[in-house]
Write a protein that holds these residues in place. Structure first.
Motif, PDB file in Angstrom:
ATOM      1  N   UNK A  21       3.981   5.711  -5.435  1.00  0.00           N
ATOM      2  CA  UNK A  21       4.071   5.764  -6.891  1.00  0.00           C
ATOM      3  C   UNK A  21       2.891   6.509  -7.503  1.00  0.00           C
ATOM      4  N   UNK A  22       1.740   6.460  -6.852  1.00  0.00           N
ATOM      5  CA  UNK A  22       0.560   7.151  -7.381  1.00  0.00           C
ATOM      6  C   UNK A  22       0.609   8.649  -7.132  1.00  0.00           C
ATOM      7  N   UNK A  23       1.298   9.102  -6.111  1.00  0.00           N
ATOM      8  CA  UNK A  23       1.347  10.541  -5.807  1.00  0.00           C
ATOM      9  C   UNK A  23       1.937  11.338  -6.971  1.00  0.00           C
ATOM     10  N   UNK A  24       3.094  10.962  -7.526  1.00  0.00           N
ATOM     11  CA  UNK A  24       3.585  11.714  -8.687  1.00  0.00           C
ATOM     12  C   UNK A  24       2.663  11.583  -9.893  1.00  0.00           C
ATOM     13  N   UNK A  30       0.834  -1.208   0.000  1.00  0.00           N
ATOM     14  CA  UNK A  30       0.000   0.000   0.000  1.00  0.00           C
ATOM     15  C   UNK A  30       0.865   1.252   0.000  1.00  0.00           C
ATOM     16  N   UNK A  31       1.892   1.248   0.816  1.00  0.00           N
ATOM     17  CA  UNK A  31       2.782   2.412   0.909  1.00  0.00           C
ATOM     18  C   UNK A  31       3.455   2.686  -0.432  1.00  0.00           C
TER      19      UNK A  31
END
Length: 159
Positions: free
Chosen positions: A65-68, A59-60
């Motif tokens: 990876x999804x934030x950028x 999850x972390x």
């Protein structure tokens, strides 16, 4: 003391250059970090905690990876909005340019007429000044005529 027989651990060290990479049950392993034996029974609590740790790590990493990716999506939306604004501004600038050209052409067409209006205005001002002078002269002439008439009528009354 040098003639003593080497111990078993010393014998194992002589056969394998790194005894830490050996599995006690299955022999040498590929990694020094792997101490997991797939076929060996483990503590269920430890397995549950390890599974939970891997899920949380997944999850972390997924969120990291999804934030950028979200940042890039937002940046893409902002770029689209900016492109639309610049298109609108370009259209406005083109309209202003066309209007300015049209007004400039009309001004050039009206320039001779405005010059004639200025000349007529100057002529009217001169004519008005002449009219004031003529009015002043006619008032002065009227006063002289009255004065002469009064002398004549005053001279006839004296006779």
């Amino acid at each position: 003391m040098d003639a003593e027989k080497p111990t078993t651990s010393a014998a194992a060290a002589a056969q394998d250059p790194n005894p830490l990479l050996d599995s006690p049950l299955h022999g040498p392993t590929l990694s020094s970090a792997s101490s997991f034996e797939a076929l060996t029974r483990h503590d269920p609590n430890l397995s549950r905690l390890a599974t939970k740790m891997f899920q949380k790590t997944e999850e972390y990493i997924t969120h990291e990876l999804n934030a950028p990716l979200e940042d890039y999506r937002l940046l893409e939306e902002m770029n689209r909005a900016t492109i639309a604004k610049y298109k609108d501004m370009r259209q406005i600038a083109e309209n202003l340019n066309a209007s300015t050209s049209e007004l400039s052409l009309k001004f050039q067409q009206l320039a001779p007429l405005m010059q004639q209006i200025d000349e007529i205005s100057d002529t009217v001002d001169k004519l008005e000044a002449a009219a004031y002078k003529l009015d002043a002269y006619s008032i002065a002439l009227e006063n002289r005529v009255k004065c002469v008439l009064q002398r004549k009528s005053g001279g006839q009354a004296a006779q």
